[in-house]
Design a protein around this motif. Structure first.
Motif, PDB file in Angstrom:
ATOM      1  N   SER A  81       0.841  -1.200   0.000  1.00 42.79           N
ATOM      2  CA  SER A  81       0.000   0.000   0.000  1.00 42.79           C
ATOM      3  C   SER A  81       0.871   1.243   0.000  1.00 42.79           C
ATOM      4  CB  SER A  81      -0.892   0.004   1.243  1.00 42.79           C
ATOM      5  OG  SER A  81      -0.104   0.289   2.380  1.00 42.79           O
ATOM      6  N   SER A  82       0.308   2.326  -0.545  1.00 38.62           N
ATOM      7  CA  SER A  82       1.125   3.525  -0.654  1.00 38.62           C
ATOM      8  C   SER A  82       1.401   4.120   0.726  1.00 38.62           C
ATOM      9  CB  SER A  82       0.447   4.552  -1.558  1.00 38.62           C
ATOM     10  OG  SER A  82      -0.587   5.205  -0.856  1.00 38.62           O
ATOM     11  N   GLY A  83       0.492   3.865   1.675  1.00 39.41           N
ATOM     12  CA  GLY A  83       0.719   4.368   3.035  1.00 39.41           C
ATOM     13  C   GLY A  83       1.970   3.762   3.642  1.00 39.41           C
ATOM     14  N   ARG A  84       2.142   2.440   3.424  1.00 38.45           N
ATOM     15  CA  ARG A  84       3.307   1.753   3.963  1.00 38.45           C
ATOM     16  C   ARG A  84       4.574   2.251   3.275  1.00 38.45           C
ATOM     17  NH1 ARG A  84       3.322  -4.123   3.862  1.00 38.45           N
ATOM     18  NH2 ARG A  84       5.112  -4.866   5.047  1.00 38.45           N
ATOM     19  N   ALA A  85       4.457   2.513   1.970  1.00 33.93           N
ATOM     20  CA  ALA A  85       5.612   3.018   1.221  1.00 33.93           C
ATOM     21  C   ALA A  85       6.071   4.346   1.802  1.00 33.93           C
ATOM     22  CB  ALA A  85       5.243   3.181  -0.251  1.00 33.93           C
ATOM     23  N   TRP A  86       5.112   5.214   2.059  1.00 38.02           N
ATOM     24  CA  TRP A  86       5.479   6.520   2.635  1.00 38.02           C
ATOM     25  C   TRP A  86       6.165   6.337   3.981  1.00 38.02           C
ATOM     26  CZ3 TRP A  86       6.204  10.898   0.485  1.00 38.02           C
ATOM     27  CH2 TRP A  86       5.512  11.233  -0.687  1.00 38.02           C
ATOM     28  N   LEU A  87       5.644   5.381   4.753  1.00 42.45           N
ATOM     29  CA  LEU A  87       6.218   5.140   6.075  1.00 42.45           C
ATOM     30  C   LEU A  87       7.678   4.720   5.953  1.00 42.45           C
ATOM     31  CD1 LEU A  87       4.826   5.245   8.851  1.00 42.45           C
ATOM     32  CD2 LEU A  87       4.802   2.741   8.804  1.00 42.45           C
ATOM     33  N   LEU A  88       7.952   3.907   4.927  1.00 44.96           N
ATOM     34  CA  LEU A  88       9.311   3.392   4.775  1.00 44.96           C
ATOM     35  C   LEU A  88      10.296   4.461   4.316  1.00 44.96           C
ATOM     36  CD1 LEU A  88       8.561  -0.115   3.258  1.00 44.96           C
ATOM     37  CD2 LEU A  88       9.589   0.379   5.483  1.00 44.96           C
TER      38      LEU A  88
END
Lengths: 312, 428
Positions: free
Chosen positions: A2-9
Motif C-alpha cells: 500500500s502507498s501508506g506503507r511506502a510513505w512510512l518506509l
C-alpha cells in the motif's frame, strides 16, 4: 504494497534529507535577506543589522558598498564586493578551459585504455593515482613544483613567478586541475566506450568505413551519453573549485574563484556570504539545467536507441 | 554505465549536493547583539575552563602553567580545552560557543587580531573595576593590542615580533635604518646573492610586512574607534613608497611576491639572501643541519627610518568570556598568567613573554640570544590595526599593496584605494 506503507518506509530518508538539505538552504536564504551586524558608533559595539531587502544581492551583482556617510558607492578595490565579477570570470575561465582540455585528453586516454595489450590492468590502475590523491595534497604538490626555485622553473630554465603573476598562476591552476581530474574523465568515457558492441565496428569495417568515419559515425554518437555525464560532473566540480587555487596560489587575486570569495566573505559577515552562496548556487543550477536540458535530453534519446538496438 | 538510466536523478542530486555544500557553509546563526552578560557572575568562584589552540611548544607550556595553578588552587581548578592547530578553526570554534552564549568557555586565548572583534560583539568581560589588571612591567604595545575603544578587554599572554636576521660574515654591523640597509645591498651584489627576503605573497604575512614599514614611517591604518580609516597620510605613502622602491631597485627581488614564511626562511638558510625579516623561531632553525648559514648569521631589531623600526605584534591575549559563571576565578587566573612564574614558563617554551623584565634575564638570554634584539623590536612595536573588521581591513591592505609592489598600481592609487576599502569594511 500500500502507498501508506511506502510513505512510512521512506519517511526516515525524507526527514534526514529535510534536515541536512532543506533546512540549511532555507536558513541561508533567510540570512541572505538580513543585514550583517554593524558597529554602533556611540558604543563601539556591534548591533543587529535588521532586514536588508535585496541589498546583499545588489552588493555583489552591482558592486555597491556603503560609504562612511551611508551613501551607496562603487566598492573600492581591495574590498570583497569589488571582486565578484572577477571571481565569476576566473571561475568561468577555469571551467571552460579545464573541462575542454580534460575531454580531449581523457578521450585519448580512454581509447588507449580500451585497447587490449599487455599490462592494461596495470595502466588502468596507475592512471587513477592522480585522481586518488586528495585535492589539498595535489595542490601542495604542485605548489612545490611551481615554487620559484621549484622543478618547473629548473626544467624549463625559466624564472617565472608561477604563483605570483596573474597568467602563470592561472595556468598553474589549470595544469594541476587537468593532471588531477583527467583520469576521472577517462574512466567515465572508457565505461561508455565499452558499452559499444564490437560487432558494430566489424560491420562498419566490412562496409569499408575508414578509421575516422568509424570514430565520428559510431564511437562519438554512442559514447555521447557517458561523455555528457562526465562533462556535467566535471563542469559542476569546476564551478565549485575551491581548494586547488586556494592552496596553490593562496590569496592571488588572479585565481580567486567564487567559492574562495564565499569563504573569505564568511570571515567578514555571514549574511552577505549567504547571499553570495545563493547567487553561486543559482548560477551553477542554471549551467547544470542548460547542460541537462539541451545536451542531456539528446543523450538520453541516444541511450534509449542504443539499448533498443542492442536488445533486438 | 547502467547508472545512465537514472542520469536525470543523478544530475539533480548533484545539483542539490552542490547547493548543500555551498549553503551549509553559511548556515550559521547571525550575530546576537551584546547583552548584559558581561556584568553578571562577577563574584563567581569555582572551577574554570581555559581554551587555547593546540599547544605546539616542546615543553608543553599550557599544561605546565595550569599544573602550577591547580597545585596552588585546589578549589578553583582549571581544565584545559585544547583546540585545533588551525587558527581559523579555533576562531570558528570560539565564535560558535560565544554566539550561543554558552558558559563552558571561561578564559580563552585570542589571537591579537581577534580581540577587537570579540570585544565589539560583547563576548568579553571588560577588564575594569574589580577586574582591572596591573599593567606595570607588561610591554605597552601588547596592552594596546588588547585594548579596544579605550577599554582593556584581554590580558596579553605571549607576544611575538619581527626580527632582522643578517649575514654576520658579510655585514659587520646590522643596519639601524632602512636607508642603511638598502645602501648595504652592494654587499649582496658583490656576493651574487639577493639582498632582502620577507613575506610578500598575497596573504596575512603581506599585511604584517606592509604595516611594519608603514608604521615605521609614522603611518597608521585605523583610528582608536576601530573604524575610521587613517591610512591616507603622507607618512603611509612614504612607507609604501619605500617598499615599492625596494622592489623596483631589486633590493627585494621579484620572487618575494611568492614568498611566505617558509620560502623566505629557506632562501636565507640556503645562503641566498643577505637579510631576512622573520619571526624569532628562525633563530633556532637556521643553525640546524642543512642550513648553509649556520654560525654565519646574527639578529637585530627591524630597521626603521631614523632608528629601530616598528615590528608588528603577533601573539595571544587571554580574555574572560562574558558568559563565564566564575569570573572572579577567571580574573585571578589572568593575573596568574601575567605573573613572573607563568611568564617564565612561557619564555622557556621559546614563546616571547609579555613581561619586560624577563628580556633582561641572563639565564634566558643565554638560552635565547635573540631576546635583547626582540626586546628592542617589541618595545617599539605597533599592533596590527585594532578593529572589529580585521579581516576586511587586512584584505584592503593586502590586495592594494600586492598590486603596488607588482607595479600594477601607483603608490598614490594604492593608498587611496586602501583608505576607501577600510572605510567600506564591514558595511554591506
Amino acid at each position: 504494497m500500500s502507498s501508506g506503507r511506502a510513505w512510512l518506509l521512506i519517511a526516515p530518508t525524507l526527514v534526514i534529507l529535510a534536515i541536512v538539505i532543506v533546512y540549511p538552504v532555507i536558513r541561508a536564504l533567510v540570512m541572505s535577506f538580513q543585514k550583517d551586524a554593524g558597529l554602533d558608533p556611540a558604543t563601539g559595539m556591534f548591533v543587529k543589522g535588521g532586514s536588508a531587502g535585496f541589498s546583499n544581492y545588489t552588493h555583489w551583482i552591482l558592486q555597491q558598498c556603503t560609504s562612511a556617510s551611508g551613501t551607496l558607492v562603487p566598492c573600492p578595490p581591495g574590498t570583497l564586493g569589488s571582486q565578484f565579477w572577477g571571481a565569476v570570470g576566473n571561475t568561468a575561465f577555469f571551467t571552460v578551459v579545464t573541462v575542454s582540455i580534460e575531454v580531449v585528453i581523457g578521450f585519448a586516454m580512454a581509447v588507449i585504455m580500451g585497447k587490449t595489450f599487455a599490462g592494461r590492468a596495470l595502466l588502468r590502475a596507475a592512471i587513477l593515482i592522480p585522481w586518488a590523491i586528495p585535492t589539498a595534497v595535489t595542490a601542495k604538490l604542485w605548489y612545490f613544483i611551481f615554487a620559484y626555485d621549484g622543478i618547473a622553473n629548473k626544467l624549463l630554465g625559466t624564472n617565472i613567478l608561477w604563483t605570483g603573476d596573474a597568467w602563470p598562476a592561472r595556468f598553474a591552476v589549470i595544469i594541476a586541475d587537468v593532471w588531477k581530474t583527467t583520469p576521472f574523465m577517462a574512466l567515465l568515457i572508457l565505461a561508455g566506450l565499452q558499452m559499444i558492441p564490437s560487432d558494430v565496428y566489424e560491420a562498419a569495417r566490412v562496409d569499408g568505413a575508414s578509421a575516422w568515419q568509424r570514430f565520428t559515425k559510431i564511437t562519438l554518437p554512442l559514447v555521447k551519453p557517458a561523455l555528457m555525464v562526465a562533462i556535467l560532473f566535471r563542469t559542476m566540480d569546476a564551478l565549485r573549485m575551491y581548494d586547488l587555487p586556494a592552496i596553490l596560489t593562496e590569496g592571488n587575486p588572479a585565481t580567486r574563484t567564487i567559492s574562495i570569495l564565499v569563504v573569505e566573505q564568511i570571515r567578514q559577515g555571514f549574511n552577505s556570504a549567504a547571499s553570495l552562496s545563493t547567487i553561486s548556487f543559482i548560477m551553477i543550477f542554471i549551467v547544470a539545467f542548460i547542460l541537462v536540458k539541451f545536451l542531456g535530453a539528446n543523450a538520453v534519446a541516444t541511450q534509449e536507441n542504443q539499448r533498443k538496438g542492442t536488445a533486438s | 554505465m547502467a547508472s545512465l538510466i537514472s542520469k536525470a536523478v543523478l544530475s539533480k542530486a548533484a545539483v542539490l549536493a552542490t547547493a548543500a555544500t555551498l549553503l551549509t557553509l553559511t548556515a550559521c546563526s547571525s550575530d546576537s547583539g551584546s547583552s548584559d552578560a558581561a556584568s553578571e557572575n562577577a563574584d563567581g568562584r569555582g572551577p574554570i575552563t581555559y581554551v587555547e589552540g593546540k599547544d605546539t611548544t616542546e615543553t608543553g607550556v599550557v599544561r605546565q602553567i595550569i599544573d602550577e595553578w591547580n597545585a596552588a588552587n585546589p578549589d578553583e581548578q582549571v581544565t584545559f580545552k585544547e583546540q585545533s592547530n588551525d587558527a581559523d578553526q579555533a576562531h570558528d570554534d570560539l565564535v560558535q560557543h560565544l554566539q550561543a552564549e554558552q558558559s563552558d568557555y571561561d578564559v580563552m586565548a585570542l589571537d591579537v587580531i581577534w580581540t577587537a572583534e570579540f570585544a565589539a560583539k560583547g563576548w568579553l568581560t571588560p577588564l575594569e573595576g574589580e577586574f582591572a589588571l596591573d599593567n606595570a612591567g607588561i610591554l605597552p604595545a601588547t596592552v594596546e593590542s588588547a585594548t579596544y575603544n579605550g577599554t582593556q578587554y584581554a590580558a596579553p599572554k605571549n607576544t611575538n615580533g619581527g626580527l632582522l636576521f643578517y649575514r654576520s660574515d658579510l655585514v659587520p654591523t646590522a643596519p639601524a635604518t632602512w636607508d642603511e640597509l638598502t645602501a648595504s645591498c652592494t654587499i649582496a651584489v658583490e656576493n651574487n646573492i639577493d639582498c632582502y627576503a620577507g613575506q610578500f605573497a598575497s596573504y596575512e604575512g603581506l599585511t604584517v610586512n606592509t604595516s611594519e614599514i608603514i608604521n615605521a614611517h609614522g603611518g597608521s591604518f585605523v583610528a582608536e574607534d576601530g573604524k575610521t580609516p587613517t591610512v591616507d597620510s603622507p607618512e603611509a605613502r612614504a612607507g609604501l613608497q619605500a617598499l615599492v622602491t625596494a622592489f623596483e631597485t631589486g633590493v627585494i627581488p621579484a620572487q618575494d611576491t611568492t614568498f611566505k614564511e617558509p620560502e623566505s626562511q629557506q632562501a636565507f638558510e640556503d645562503g641566498q639572501a643577505l637579510y631576512l625579516r622573520n619571526w624569532p623561531y628562525v633563530y633556532g632553525t637556521a643553525s640546524k643541519e642543512g642550513s648553509a648559514v649556520a654560525g654565519k648569521y646574527s639578529v637585530a631589531p627591524l630597521p626603521g627610518v631614523t632608528g629601530v623600526g616598528t615590528s608588528t605584534l603577533g601573539g595571544y591575549n587571554a580574555a574572560i568570556s562574558a558568559f563565564s559563571e566564575n569570573k572572579a576565578t577567571a580574573a585571578d587566573f589572568l593575573r596568574f598568567l601575567q605573573g613572573e612564574q607563568a611568564q617564565r614558563i612561557i619564555a622557556e617554551g621559546a614563546l616571547p613573554p609579555v613581561l619586560t623584565s624577563l628580556y633582561d634575564d641572563p639565564a634566558l638570554i643565554a638560552e635565547m640570544p635573540y631576546l635583547p634584539a626582540l626586546k628592542a623590536s617589541i618595545e617599539n612595536a605597533v599592533p596590527r590595526p585594532v578593529t572589529p573588521f580585521y579581516p576586511a581591513v587586512s584584505k584592503a591592505v593586502q590586495d592594494n599593496t600586492f598590486a603596488a609592489i607588482k607595479g600594477e598600481k601607483s603608490v598614490d592609487q594604492a593608498i587611496t584605494d586602501m583608505q576607501a576599502g577600510i572605510e567600506s569594511a564591514g558595511s554591506n
